[in-house]
Design an enzyme around this catalytic site. Structure first.
Site, PDB file in Angstrom:
ATOM      1  N   HIS A 265       0.706  -1.158   0.163  1.00 39.98           N
ATOM      2  CA  HIS A 265      -0.195   0.080  -0.072  1.00 39.98           C
ATOM      3  C   HIS A 265       0.787   1.540  -0.113  1.00 39.98           C
ATOM      4  O   HIS A 265       0.713   2.229  -0.806  1.00 39.98           O
ATOM      5  CB  HIS A 265      -0.823   0.070   1.312  1.00 39.98           C
ATOM      6  CG  HIS A 265      -1.701   1.132   1.352  1.00 39.98           C
ATOM      7  ND1 HIS A 265      -2.962   1.170   0.828  1.00 39.98           N
ATOM      8  CD2 HIS A 265      -1.462   2.565   2.058  1.00 39.98           C
ATOM      9  CE1 HIS A 265      -3.465   2.596   1.238  1.00 39.98           C
ATOM     10  NE2 HIS A 265      -2.701   3.219   1.706  1.00 39.98           N
ATOM     11  N   GLU A 266       1.455   1.215   0.826  1.00 34.85           N
ATOM     12  CA  GLU A 266       2.510   2.604   1.185  1.00 34.85           C
ATOM     13  C   GLU A 266       3.594   2.664  -0.092  1.00 34.85           C
ATOM     14  O   GLU A 266       3.759   3.662  -0.674  1.00 34.85           O
ATOM     15  CB  GLU A 266       3.500   2.514   2.243  1.00 34.85           C
ATOM     16  CG  GLU A 266       2.659   2.395   3.629  1.00 34.85           C
ATOM     17  CD  GLU A 266       1.545   3.584   3.813  1.00 34.85           C
ATOM     18  OE1 GLU A 266       1.749   4.673   3.312  1.00 34.85           O
ATOM     19  OE2 GLU A 266       0.648   3.485   4.555  1.00 34.85           O
ATOM     20  N   HIS A 269       1.960   4.568  -2.752  1.00 33.80           N
ATOM     21  CA  HIS A 269       2.072   6.177  -2.665  1.00 33.80           C
ATOM     22  C   HIS A 269       3.415   6.297  -2.960  1.00 33.80           C
ATOM     23  O   HIS A 269       3.676   7.314  -3.633  1.00 33.80           O
ATOM     24  CB  HIS A 269       1.920   6.454  -1.080  1.00 33.80           C
ATOM     25  CG  HIS A 269       0.651   6.432  -0.459  1.00 33.80           C
ATOM     26  ND1 HIS A 269      -0.653   7.140  -1.142  1.00 33.80           N
ATOM     27  CD2 HIS A 269      -0.047   5.695   0.588  1.00 33.80           C
ATOM     28  CE1 HIS A 269      -1.516   7.075  -0.411  1.00 33.80           C
ATOM     29  NE2 HIS A 269      -1.418   5.859   0.522  1.00 33.80           N
ATOM     30  N   GLU A 295      -4.482   7.766  -2.745  1.00 39.21           N
ATOM     31  CA  GLU A 295      -5.167   6.497  -2.405  1.00 39.21           C
ATOM     32  C   GLU A 295      -5.509   5.254  -3.452  1.00 39.21           C
ATOM     33  O   GLU A 295      -5.611   4.209  -3.219  1.00 39.21           O
ATOM     34  CB  GLU A 295      -6.132   6.850  -1.269  1.00 39.21           C
ATOM     35  CG  GLU A 295      -5.839   7.516  -0.081  1.00 39.21           C
ATOM     36  CD  GLU A 295      -4.845   6.782   0.631  1.00 39.21           C
ATOM     37  OE1 GLU A 295      -4.853   5.420   0.579  1.00 39.21           O
ATOM     38  OE2 GLU A 295      -4.124   7.012   1.541  1.00 39.21           O
TER      39      GLU A 295
END
Lengths: 501, 501
Positions: A265-266, A269, A295
């Site tokens: 997830h990170e 980003h 996101e």
């Protein structure tokens, strides 16, 4: 006035501001990853000081002059220059409305509040955090008065994360989303198929998890020479330009997915930030188009890609090298375990389907809180009530209830909807990606994500904040945000997994 | 003018400056411990920016006003207030002489130069670093012209680290020191005793070394709640106030002492900073009395204490819990191994006796370089020649020769003598400590260092930079710096170990 000279002068000025913001960003990063326990108070003062200097820079007469001098020349400017000026003006007007001493006091409060949140979470005791949260909410309400509002006070906060977003629009979007989720969830409840995910729990050595996380980060396209992966209580991404993008995660040795998928997830980003054009340095546009677009990338990598059958196939083959436990696990078992649906307590650990409900709960609470219809005193009860009602679960303690997210501690009210919007944007982009490149997921089976990451680089990342979210999604998919794509995606995926309809 | 108000205003101003310096310090710390490889250039710009802001703060008209306004009231001031004003004036006058753009360019150069030094050291190739070093030296020479000088240009640099120190004084001190070292060294050469240190080489797991280092740090009095221990190429200490003091070390798995004793050394610096009085915050005096006094603490912990027979007794008992290899090692063997004398190549790894010669070599080279009697081109040859002459050794490559220290990369010319002076100060203090508390070393055998650390806290640490080094050493020992104590200490210790005289 020579336009080029004036633009260069402005870029030089914004460059100074960016450097200050980078230093401040590093102080924040350090607070969350490295700070000795006794240093909280003194570090908060550094945060206050640097924030105050940043405030001065962005609200100075110099900025007002730049705006006045440059505005008449908008038609001679490039797209980037135009957007740079617009962004500067928006930032100036908005920041200027807050008195400096209020702003600095608020920043100081937030950094102390974050530390209090960490303590409270450790102690599983909301009472420790409550007095800080009360003050943060008071400040937010006061700021809304300064900024002004139209129909709904909460709109003013939503607009900060997603330009032009209102509760009116969001109520509709979330209604459609909620109904979609509930529809799928009800079907799943009828399903006779039981999935197994026991093998995801056991003993997973933290060092090995770290190695695997780094390996997968590299695979998905995160550049370790322009970034890091560290540990913090609540995983986050921060960056200082596009050459130093820092992710954090949190290893839990009793299970397999949490650290890995928060890393992915990170990583999403991070890949976004790393690929924003160098050209946007010192323009104020070297960042994402909006938090929801941000996101959309992180949740795309985490879920649409990360929990796809194709990626699971690849991931399982790699995971077998790291953990004996997976030796006899089949792809179907692994894929199903990764997509096990169960209404649960923790947002960041929630399955892809019920995740939206966690966001909707927060959205509904924030709306009430910011409009003064409930107080911080009622917050915990309301939280628990809504979790019971929407997800059928009850927190055993505050750390898995109201204290689970750090967002409120630093005043990020209005941010949560971005997560759900990110899902929507992501699915809509995925739909286009599959139309343009129908075979792209085939390659994922072999761990080849280059084509996907390249597509996102070109369509999304490189543009930074040049386009508004609306412009961007139209440019990529040919239409504005449409929840249908995500709901269709959910139905397609989960009906198959749960053998329903 | 209300004196108290004006003083408060000044402290508030200095507080701002301190916060900026802390942010800058964190950026530096991060560059040396965490920086992704591609981020060097952009981070250097942040350093330049913050340094420039710091320059502006310390040379502003505001500061000049403070000085003018406060000077007439010196007689009404407390000691701390007086010293604060003196220090401010000295700093103002000195910094003001350098044009801001020169200063900023120099700071930018240094941070790039540090990164180049790291690269060069990795590649064992001085040529990579040379162009940077040349520029750094040019800047230093230019700065000396701005600052002015009397007899010797190098005096101007010495004075920055040790107020009032000159080459004339230092030539005498170092002559006495060198003769003392050579005298002991020659005796040792005559000794028929051979010491063994083979058991210090082998395989020492880095994680275990880290655990042991943290354990010992705690024992000697370093407060982990107000500090950290990390890893960097060249160990260093930095701090942001007295509540966040960061040490670094570098683990080498093939031997036992390097990381541990560099940790203890940096721990000595750290204990100093952690124990400086809170009262000195925002006065400009919350730091060591001088770099030599700082080194007196680090080298006291590392050698006088750390390599004493009493501490070795304790350390051996602990080390046996961590490393099997020491199971059959006796105290005498361990103590002798820790104090094995052998002229060698690397300063930071040198034994306590020959260490001073490494410093003297650097001192002699710097004097020549800064006075323009040699150029960077001749540096490597001169370095190797002096190592041959003084220590009888020849580097196999640049990384164990001229590239071993990072000091020149950030322009710290004039710093090296502090290390040797630190030894002298430390031994002189130790002499007094033993007179005042004759039994203090007995307790060290059991790992009880509380009394020693408390004594140093009271005599040295708490005062920060209130006193000059000269005032401080007189206050503690009743006389000015006297090399005799260190030389006597060396003779006493090493004659016994080597069974000579």
């Amino acid at each position: 006035m020579e336009l080029k000279n004036k633009i260069d002068e402005l870029k030089n000025y914004l460059g100074q501001y960016e450097k200050l913001v980078q230093a401040l960003g590093l102080v924040y990063w350090d607070m969350r990853t490295n700070l000795p326990s006794k240093a909280g108070e003194s570090r908060s003062k550094v945060v206050e000081y640097l924030s105050g200097e940043g405030f001065k820079l962005i609200t100075s007469d110099k900025v007002s002059e730049f705006i006045t001098d440059l505005k008449p020349y908008v038609n001679e400017m490039s797209l980037i220059e135009k957007r740079m000026l617009e962004e500067l003006e928006r930032n100036y007007n908005e920041t200027k409305k807050i008195p400096e001493e209020k702003y600095v006091a608020y920043v100081g409060l937030c950094s102390n509040s974050e530390l209090a949140w960490e303590k409270a979470k450790d102690a599983k005791d909301f009472e420790i955090f409550k007095p800080y949260l009360e003050k943060v909410v008071e400040f937010q309400k006061e700021f809304i008065e300064y900024w002004g509002y139209d129909k709904d006070k909460y709109d003013t906060l939503l607009d900060k994360y997603e330009l032009g977003l209102t509760t009116e629009k969001l109520d509709n979007i979330f209604l459609e989303l909620r109904d979609g989720i509930i529809e799928v969830l009800n079907k799943i409840k009828e399903s006779k198929k039981t999935l197994n995910r026991d093998f995801l729990y056991g003993k997973f050595d933290a060092d090995k998890q770290k190695e695997l996380s780094l390996y997968i980060l590299d695979k998905i396209g995160f550049d370790m020479e322009a970034g890091r992966l560290d540990v913090s209580v609540h995983p986050f991404t921060t960056n200082f330009g596009n050459k130093d993008v820092r992710l954090t995660t949190n290893y839990h040795e009793d299970e397999f997915t949490s650290a890995l998928f928060s890393t992915i997830h990170e990583g999403g980003h991070g890949i976004y930030e790393q690929n924003i054009s160098d050209e946007l340095e010192s323009t104020g546009l070297q960042g994402g188009a909006s938090m929801a677009i941000h996101e959309s990338q992180s949740r795309f990598y985490e879920n649409i890609l990360g929990r796809s059958k194709e990626f699971c196939s690849y991931l399982l083959s790699v995971a077998k090298d790291y953990f004996e436990d997976f030796k006899n696990v089949t792809l179907d078992e692994f894929y199903e375990a990764m997509n096990y649906v169960e209404p649960s307590l923790i947002r960041t650990e929630a399955d892809e389907l019920t995740y939206g409900l966690h966001v909707i709960i927060r959205y509904e609470i924030e709306k009430e809180l910011i409009n003064g219809r409930i107080s911080v005193d009622n917050l915990k009860d309301l939280w628990n009530k809504k979790y019971k009602e929407y997800l059928g679960v009850e927190p055993r303690d505050d750390s898995e209830g109201i204290l689970q997210d750090m967002h409120w501690s630093d005043g990020s009210f209005g941010y949560f909807p971005s997560y759900a919007l990110g899902n929507l944007y992501g699915a809509q982009m995925f739909n286009t990606l599959l139309k343009e490149k129908p075979d792209v997921m085939e390659k994922v089976k072999k761990g080849n994500l280059t084509e996907i990451t390249k597509w996102l680089n070109e369509k999304v990342h490189v543009h930074g904040a040049i386009y508004t979210p609306e412009e961007l999604i139209k440019q990529i998919t040919g239409e504005g945000l449409n929840p249908k794509y995500f709901i269709d995606y959910l139905k397609n995926k989960y009906y198959k997994i749960y053998d329903v309809e």
